[in-house]
Structure formats: structure tokens, C-alpha cells
Design an enzyme around this catalytic site. Structure first.
Site, short mmCIF file in Angstrom:
data_model
loop_
_atom_site.label_atom_id
_atom_site.label_comp_id
_atom_site.label_asym_id
_atom_site.label_seq_id
_atom_site.Cartn_x
_atom_site.Cartn_y
_atom_site.Cartn_z
N GLY A 44 0.80 -1.22 0.00
CA GLY A 44 0.00 0.00 0.00
C GLY A 44 0.84 1.27 0.00
O GLY A 44 0.36 2.35 0.38
N TRP A 47 -0.43 4.27 -2.08
CA TRP A 47 -1.62 4.85 -1.44
C TRP A 47 -1.20 5.84 -0.34
O TRP A 47 -1.64 7.00 -0.33
CB TRP A 47 -2.47 3.70 -0.87
CG TRP A 47 -3.82 4.10 -0.35
CD1 TRP A 47 -4.43 5.31 -0.49
CD2 TRP A 47 -4.71 3.26 0.39
NE1 TRP A 47 -5.67 5.27 0.11
CE2 TRP A 47 -5.86 4.03 0.66
CE3 TRP A 47 -4.66 1.93 0.85
CZ2 TRP A 47 -6.95 3.51 1.38
CZ3 TRP A 47 -5.73 1.41 1.55
CH2 TRP A 47 -6.87 2.19 1.80
N THR A 88 11.03 3.70 0.60
CA THR A 88 12.00 2.61 0.49
C THR A 88 11.36 1.28 0.88
O THR A 88 10.42 1.24 1.67
CB THR A 88 13.24 2.84 1.39
OG1 THR A 88 14.15 1.76 1.17
CG2 THR A 88 12.89 2.88 2.86
N HIS A 89 11.89 0.20 0.29
CA HIS A 89 11.48 -1.15 0.69
C HIS A 89 12.58 -1.85 1.47
O HIS A 89 12.56 -3.07 1.63
CB HIS A 89 11.15 -1.99 -0.55
CG HIS A 89 9.92 -1.56 -1.30
ND1 HIS A 89 8.74 -1.23 -0.68
CD2 HIS A 89 9.68 -1.43 -2.63
CE1 HIS A 89 7.83 -0.91 -1.60
NE2 HIS A 89 8.39 -1.00 -2.79
N ARG A 111 0.82 -5.04 5.33
CA ARG A 111 -0.41 -5.66 4.81
C ARG A 111 -0.34 -7.15 5.07
O ARG A 111 0.76 -7.72 5.10
CB ARG A 111 -0.46 -5.40 3.31
CG ARG A 111 -1.71 -5.90 2.61
CD ARG A 111 -1.62 -5.63 1.12
NE ARG A 111 -2.90 -5.79 0.47
CZ ARG A 111 -3.08 -5.70 -0.84
NH1 ARG A 111 -2.03 -5.43 -1.64
NH2 ARG A 111 -4.27 -5.86 -1.37
N TYR A 174 -2.62 -1.72 6.16
CA TYR A 174 -3.43 -1.56 4.94
C TYR A 174 -4.90 -1.86 5.25
O TYR A 174 -5.79 -1.11 4.85
CB TYR A 174 -2.90 -2.52 3.86
CG TYR A 174 -3.67 -2.52 2.56
CD1 TYR A 174 -3.26 -1.70 1.50
CD2 TYR A 174 -4.79 -3.34 2.37
CE1 TYR A 174 -3.95 -1.70 0.29
CE2 TYR A 174 -5.48 -3.34 1.17
CZ TYR A 174 -5.07 -2.52 0.14
OH TYR A 174 -5.76 -2.51 -1.05
N MET A 213 -7.31 6.90 -7.93
CA MET A 213 -5.88 6.72 -8.21
C MET A 213 -5.67 5.86 -9.45
O MET A 213 -4.78 6.12 -10.25
CB MET A 213 -5.17 6.11 -7.00
CG MET A 213 -4.98 7.10 -5.87
SD MET A 213 -4.07 6.43 -4.45
CE MET A 213 -2.42 6.26 -5.14
N LYS A 241 -6.49 -4.44 -7.82
CA LYS A 241 -7.81 -4.70 -7.26
C LYS A 241 -8.09 -3.85 -6.03
O LYS A 241 -9.21 -3.40 -5.82
CB LYS A 241 -7.91 -6.18 -6.88
CG LYS A 241 -9.10 -6.88 -7.47
CD LYS A 241 -9.04 -8.37 -7.20
CE LYS A 241 -10.32 -9.05 -7.63
NZ LYS A 241 -10.28 -10.48 -7.35
P1 A3P Z 1 -3.50 -5.32 -5.24
O1 A3P Z 1 -2.48 -5.86 -6.18
O2 A3P Z 1 -3.96 -6.34 -4.24
O3 A3P Z 1 -4.64 -4.66 -5.93
P2 A3P Z 1 2.26 -0.81 -3.35
O4 A3P Z 1 1.78 0.57 -3.52
O5 A3P Z 1 3.02 -1.02 -2.07
O6 A3P Z 1 3.00 -1.29 -4.55
O7 A3P Z 1 0.98 -1.75 -3.17
C1 A3P Z 1 0.12 -1.99 -4.25
C2 A3P Z 1 -1.18 -2.57 -3.75
O8 A3P Z 1 -1.93 -1.53 -3.10
C3 A3P Z 1 -2.04 -3.09 -4.89
O9 A3P Z 1 -2.79 -4.19 -4.34
C4 A3P Z 1 -2.90 -1.87 -5.17
O10 A3P Z 1 -4.10 -2.15 -5.86
C5 A3P Z 1 -3.19 -1.39 -3.76
N1 A3P Z 1 -3.62 0.02 -3.73
C6 A3P Z 1 -3.03 1.06 -4.34
N2 A3P Z 1 -3.72 2.20 -4.12
C7 A3P Z 1 -4.77 1.87 -3.35
C8 A3P Z 1 -5.87 2.61 -2.80
N3 A3P Z 1 -6.00 3.91 -3.01
N4 A3P Z 1 -6.77 1.94 -2.06
C9 A3P Z 1 -6.64 0.62 -1.84
N5 A3P Z 1 -5.64 -0.14 -2.34
C10 A3P Z 1 -4.70 0.47 -3.09
#
Ligand code: A3P
Length: 283
Positions: A44, A47, A88-89, A111, A174, A213, A241
Site C-alpha cells: 500500500g 496509497w 523505500t522497501h 499488509r 493496509y 488513483m 484490485k
Molecule cells: P492489489 O495488487 O492487491 O490490488 P504498493 O503501492 O506497495 O505497490 O501496493 C500496491 C497494492 O496496493 C495493490 O494491491 C494496489 O491495488 C493497492 N492500492 C493502491 N492504491 C490503493 C488505494 N488507493 N486503495 C486501496 N488499495 C490500493
């Protein structure tokens, strides 16, 4: 595994994280007001970054990940005049020494690992910077062994959990953001010391919803200066998703018990593990 990834101190990184940069992390000069946005991939991160950027008059610059690029990276970061938010990861061990010494604020996004694994599986499949896995089963095996980018989810989370109660660290789940966005938003703004009123809050909620987004990502050009995850600059790969519990559509009963067994073993003494259990069980 493939030419796209390389191992550094036993952990897989993408080729966008040069060995030279990883070697020089400890020479990074943190500023006291730096904010680090830390996560295991697919938790997340985009986000939370969007939420912070949408706080009115926030006065920050969101930089690209600290581990993205080569040795010229820190010179670039030095040039940022505003307060920096640095994603960062990296695991706790790899975070630059001065970040710890100066007690920079750190937001750690987490998450449940089953959804994280499913999300990372799709990222591996769709992202040209990652090797495409043959099947979900083959990918899950790699995930459980920690043979994926940034290593084992368990080790990452456990390395950070030791610092969960440090006063400069905020853990954000998350699943809690999904359940009660406003509560999580208040946690973020309180922790970072920003003021928001009710109308700001509803605006932020609107602008950072999954659908908003996702549709913005389609319209945006791919901007390498707006890279949040060191595995891609293409935001179209990120919004898949955006739900809790999608893992149920992927795990076979056998995969579930293998996962649960490892989870129990690794997270036996973990409070975070207890918090996440609700989301890794289906009954
Ligand atoms: P899914 O692949 O399960 O849909 P990161 O940003 O760390 O790469 O994480 C990506 C994950 O966060 C993806 O999960 C993405 O869809 C979800 N995500 C991104 N923006 C979001 C939002 N505004 N609300 C809920 N989930 C979100």
C-alpha cells in the site's frame, strides 16, 4: 534467477538498485526532518504516498526510493530544497545509519502477507522489470522461501517490528486504512504534525480512493521522477484490485496450510502477527 535481479548480501534486488548504491547507503546524509515511507513491496506504499502528498500545504517533496538508481543518488537528494519524503522497501538493517541517529520519522506500511503475496505475484507477472513466474504455485514457493525481491516478508516485518514502539515510528495497516480511512489519516497527520480540517479530510479521502488513483494512473504519463517503488515507474502496474482478502481466490487448501504453518513458526512471538491473523484466516 534472471538478469533482471541480483543478490546483494543474500537479498534479491532489481537491477535498478545498483550494487554501488546499496554499498554506499551508509554514506547517505539524513536531515532531521526527513520522513521515510517504508514497506515491503505491495503493502500500500503508493496509497500512503498519495495521502501524504494530498495534505494541504504539506510542503514536502516526494523523492524516488532511496535504493533506486546508482551512486549519484545522494547528490540528487541533496538538491531537494523542501522537506523530503523518501520511500523505500529496505529492511531495518539496511536503512542508512544517519536515519537512525537523527531519529527521522518513519511510516511503516504493512499488509497481511497472503494478499501481499498475491499482489506481488501479479506484479511479477505484469512488470517487465521482474522475471515472470510460471505459475502461482511456483511463485508462492519463492515467496515462502524469501527468494523474491527484498527477501522474506517475515524477515522484513520482524526487522521493523522491533522498532514498532519507537517514538519516531508509525505502523500503518493496509486493512485498517481500508476499514476506517479517516482514523488512519488522523494517525498519519498527528504523527507527522500536520493540521487538517473536516473538509480537507473528505477531499483527501476522495483524491486517494482506489478508483480515483487507478483512473489517474491511466491518464498520467510515466514519470521517473515520481517513482515510489524501486521496481517500476509505471503506475499502471500498481492499481490492480485494491481489496482485502483476494488471497482466497488463489490459495489451495494445501498452500494455505503450508503458509499457515510457516506463519505460525515465524510470527509466534509477534504482536503484528496476532493483528494480522484476522486477515489471513478465512473461518
Ligand atoms: P492489489 O495488487 O492487491 O490490488 P504498493 O503501492 O506497495 O505497490 O501496493 C500496491 C497494492 O496496493 C495493490 O494491491 C494496489 O491495488 C493497492 N492500492 C493502491 N492504491 C490503493 C488505494 N488507493 N486503495 C486501496 N488499495 C490500493
Amino acid at each position: 534467477q534472471s538478469g533482471l535481479l541480483h543478490k546483494y548480501k543474500g537479498i534479491l534486488f532489481s537491477s535498478m538498485s545498483s550494487e554501488g548504491l546499496l554499498d554506499s547507503l551508509d554514506s547517505f546524509d539524513a536531515r532531521e526532518d526527513d520522513i521515510f515511507l517504508v514497506s515491503y513491496p505491495k503493502s500500500g506504499t503508493h496509497w500512503v504516498a498519495e495521502v501524504i502528498e494530498n495534505i494541504p500545504n504539506v510542503g514536502i517533496t516526494l523523492t524516488s526510493p532511496i535504493e533506486w538508481g546508482d551512486v549519484s543518488k545522494f547528490e540528487e537528494l541533496k538538491m531537494v530544497p523542501k522537506r523530503r519524503v523518501i520511500p523505500t522497501h529496505l529492511s531495518y538493517e539496511m536503512i542508512p545509519r544517519t536515519v537512525k541517529q537523527k531519529q527521522c520519522k518513519i511510516v511503516y506500511v504493512i499488509r497481511n502477507p497472503k494478499d501481499t503475496a498475491v499482489s506481488l505475484f501479479h506484479y511479477y507477472r505484469d512488470n517487465p522489470n521482474l522475471p515472470s513466474p510460471e505459475t502461482w504455485a511456483a511463485f508462492l514457493e519463492l515467496f515462502l522461501k524469501g527468494d523474491v525481491v527484498y527477501g522474506s516478508w517475515f524477515d522484513h516485518v520482524l526487522s521493523w517490528e522491533k522498532h514498532k514502539n519507537d517514538k519516531n515510528v508509525l505502523f500503518l495497516f493496509y486493512e485498517e486504512m481500508k476499514k476506517d480511512f479517516v482514523k488512519s489519516l488522523n494517525k498519519i497527520t498527528d504523527f507527522l504534525g500536520f493540521d487538517v480540517n473536516d473538509s480537507d479530510i473528505s477531499k483527501i479521502a476522495r483524491n486517494t480512493s482506489f478508483s480515483e488513483m487507478k483512473s489517474n494512473a491511466v491518464k498520467e504519463n510515466c514519470d521517473p521522477n515520481h517513482t515510489i517503488c524501486a521496481l517500476t515507474s509505471d503506475r499502471n502496474l500498481v492499481f490492480r484490485k485494491g481489496v482485502v482478502g483476494d488471497w482466497i481466490n488463489y490459495f489451495t487448501p494445501k498452500q494455505r496450510s503450508a503458509f499457515d504453518e510457516l506463519f505460525m513458526e515465524k510470527m509466534e512471538h509477534s504482536d503484528v502477527g496476532r493483528c494480522l491473523k484476522e486477515y489471513t484466516n478465512s473461518d
